[in-house]
Scaffold this active site. Structure first.
Site, mmCIF file in Angstrom:
data_model
loop_
_atom_site.group_PDB
_atom_site.id
_atom_site.type_symbol
_atom_site.label_atom_id
_atom_site.label_comp_id
_atom_site.label_asym_id
_atom_site.label_seq_id
_atom_site.Cartn_x
_atom_site.Cartn_y
_atom_site.Cartn_z
ATOM 1 N N SER A 51 0.797 -1.592 -0.298
ATOM 2 C CA SER A 51 0.152 -0.215 -0.615
ATOM 3 C C SER A 51 1.222 1.244 -0.211
ATOM 4 O O SER A 51 2.084 0.834 0.071
ATOM 5 C CB SER A 51 -0.349 -0.387 1.472
ATOM 6 O OG SER A 51 -1.590 1.007 1.336
ATOM 7 N N TYR B 207 -1.971 -0.589 10.499
ATOM 8 C CA TYR B 207 -1.782 -1.082 9.147
ATOM 9 C C TYR B 207 -0.156 -0.615 8.446
ATOM 10 O O TYR B 207 0.037 -1.577 8.366
ATOM 11 C CB TYR B 207 -3.067 0.255 7.837
ATOM 12 C CG TYR B 207 -3.311 -0.846 6.846
ATOM 13 C CD1 TYR B 207 -3.652 -1.816 6.832
ATOM 14 C CD2 TYR B 207 -3.198 0.730 5.849
ATOM 15 C CE1 TYR B 207 -4.389 -1.860 5.512
ATOM 16 C CE2 TYR B 207 -3.520 0.066 4.248
ATOM 17 C CZ TYR B 207 -3.788 -1.146 4.349
ATOM 18 O OH TYR B 207 -4.181 -1.864 3.114
HETATM 19 N N1 NAP Z 1 -8.670 -0.844 -1.474
HETATM 20 C C1 NAP Z 1 -7.716 0.320 -1.363
HETATM 21 O O1 NAP Z 1 -7.973 1.739 -1.094
HETATM 22 C C2 NAP Z 1 -6.404 -0.716 -0.528
HETATM 23 C C3 NAP Z 1 -5.223 0.649 -1.050
HETATM 24 C C4 NAP Z 1 -4.099 0.058 -0.781
HETATM 25 C C5 NAP Z 1 -3.809 -1.550 -0.920
HETATM 26 N N2 NAP Z 1 -4.665 -1.954 -0.394
HETATM 27 C C6 NAP Z 1 -4.481 -3.866 -0.238
HETATM 28 O O2 NAP Z 1 -4.915 -4.148 -1.428
HETATM 29 C C7 NAP Z 1 -5.587 -5.530 -0.702
HETATM 30 C C8 NAP Z 1 -6.413 -5.996 -1.344
HETATM 31 O O3 NAP Z 1 -7.812 -5.430 -0.705
HETATM 32 P P1 NAP Z 1 -8.996 -4.691 -0.867
HETATM 33 O O4 NAP Z 1 -9.063 -3.559 -1.225
HETATM 34 O O5 NAP Z 1 -9.912 -5.693 -2.436
HETATM 35 O O6 NAP Z 1 -10.064 -4.764 -0.228
HETATM 36 P P2 NAP Z 1 -11.074 -6.250 0.482
HETATM 37 O O7 NAP Z 1 -12.022 -5.681 -0.984
HETATM 38 O O8 NAP Z 1 -11.930 -5.749 1.125
HETATM 39 O O9 NAP Z 1 -10.943 -7.077 -0.003
HETATM 40 C C9 NAP Z 1 -9.913 -7.938 0.596
HETATM 41 C C10 NAP Z 1 -9.936 -9.645 -0.091
HETATM 42 O O10 NAP Z 1 -8.964 -10.209 1.174
HETATM 43 C C11 NAP Z 1 -9.707 -11.124 1.239
HETATM 44 N N3 NAP Z 1 -9.116 -12.207 2.870
HETATM 45 C C12 NAP Z 1 -9.427 -10.863 3.903
HETATM 46 N N4 NAP Z 1 -9.124 -11.818 4.946
HETATM 47 C C13 NAP Z 1 -8.775 -13.409 4.413
HETATM 48 C C14 NAP Z 1 -8.935 -14.312 4.822
HETATM 49 N N5 NAP Z 1 -8.603 -14.250 6.026
HETATM 50 N N6 NAP Z 1 -8.495 -15.531 4.281
HETATM 51 C C15 NAP Z 1 -8.252 -15.687 3.374
HETATM 52 N N7 NAP Z 1 -8.468 -14.380 2.093
HETATM 53 C C16 NAP Z 1 -8.539 -13.203 2.575
HETATM 54 C C17 NAP Z 1 -10.651 -10.950 1.353
HETATM 55 O O11 NAP Z 1 -11.862 -12.026 0.811
HETATM 56 P P3 NAP Z 1 -13.302 -13.051 1.733
HETATM 57 O O12 NAP Z 1 -14.067 -11.641 0.537
HETATM 58 O O13 NAP Z 1 -13.785 -13.816 0.889
HETATM 59 O O14 NAP Z 1 -13.596 -11.953 2.932
HETATM 60 C C18 NAP Z 1 -11.486 -9.982 0.281
HETATM 61 O O15 NAP Z 1 -10.953 -10.846 -1.060
HETATM 62 C C19 NAP Z 1 -5.277 -5.986 0.201
HETATM 63 O O16 NAP Z 1 -3.477 -6.151 0.998
HETATM 64 C C20 NAP Z 1 -5.362 -4.177 0.182
HETATM 65 O O17 NAP Z 1 -4.517 -3.916 2.081
HETATM 66 C C21 NAP Z 1 -5.869 -1.612 -0.751
#
Ligand code: NAP
Length: 211
Positions: free
Chosen positions: A106, A119
């Site tokens: 991130s 975080y």
């Molecule tokens: N969105 C942003 O602005 C942003 C910015 C910077 C970095 N990121 C990073 O991008 C990555 C993806 O996040 P996102 O934004 O797509 O969030 P999201 O929509 O909440 O998706 C998170 C994903 O992680 C999976 N997950 C969570 N806990 C898990 C576990 N214990 N075992 C297996 N899978 C698990 C979830 O699966 P389920 O739905 O099945 O629980 C979901 O597919 C993360 O590492 C986040 O820190 C996001």
């Protein structure tokens, strides 16, 4: 996920859906083993699963902190440790003679700010782990890279507590956020380079994002 897999198959691709709680080491190990058994090889792993809770440290729920460390750090480690031997052997005998591990960090892995201390802890950790591992497995043909997204329009903020979620929504109000496809494009670019090229790190912010 099954719908997505069906779409990939309809387009002539191959897809396997494996449900796993990667915070649980055995579940992560089983997911990697099943993938290798059913697909025959492991060329690319993307450690994408993650969780974000934000808020003042003095008022934070220790359970929220534990959950972030369990998924963002332990989950990534469980999958990586289980996958590495397969990535090393894919690099040795696959036609491309290269394999890829991409960790999703991130902007919070590069810039620390108030209210995101834990975080930040997890994502700075992901960046350090990625760079150390990159140096370690480079000679075995495994490229290890990190993608650092800015604010992406996903379900990440749905896990935030009431009050905090509204504050974050106000912060990004009016901005044109990144879309998941933008980060998928960055990952696809990294893992499709010729084996002589290693894109180690990509910071991808929305054009509107200043932080
Ligand atoms: N969105 C942003 O602005 C942003 C910015 C910077 C970095 N990121 C990073 O991008 C990555 C993806 O996040 P996102 O934004 O797509 O969030 P999201 O929509 O909440 O998706 C998170 C994903 O992680 C999976 N997950 C969570 N806990 C898990 C576990 N214990 N075992 C297996 N899978 C698990 C979830 O699966 P389920 O739905 O099945 O629980 C979901 O597919 C993360 O590492 C986040 O820190 C996001």
């Amino acid at each position: 996920m099954e719908e997505l897999a069906a779409g990939i198959r309809a387009d002539g691709g191959t897809a396997l859906v494996v449900a796993a709680d990667i915070a649980d080491r055995q579940s992560a190990v089983d997911a990697v083993a099943r993938t290798v058994n059913e697909l025959g090889r492991l060329d690319t792993v993307v450690n994408n699963a993650g969780l974000m809770h934000v808020g003042p440290a003095a008022e934070a729920s220790p359970d929220d902190w534990d959950a972030m460390v369990q998924i963002n750090v332990h989950g990534l480690l469980h999958i990586t440790r289980a996958a590495l031997p397969h990535l090393i052997s894919a690099a040795a005998d696959s036609p491309r003679r290269i394999a890829d591990l991409v960790n999703i960090s991130s902007t919070a892995g590069r810039v620390a700010r108030p209210a995101t201390a834990v975080y930040n802890l997890t994502k700075f950790g992901v960046n350090g782990f990625t760079e150390a591992l990159r140096q370690e497995v480079r000679e075995q043909g495994v490229r290890v890279g990190v993608v650092e997204p800015g604010t992406v329009d996903t379900e990440l903020s749905t896990h935030l507590r009431d009050g905090v979620r509204e504050a974050i929504e106000r912060q990004v109000e009016g901005l044109e956020l990144l879309r998941p496809q933008d980060i998928a494009d960055a990952v696809a670019y990294m893992v499709t380079r010729d084996r002589r090229v290693a894109v180690n790190e990509m910071l991808v912010r929305a054009s509107d994002q200043s932080w």
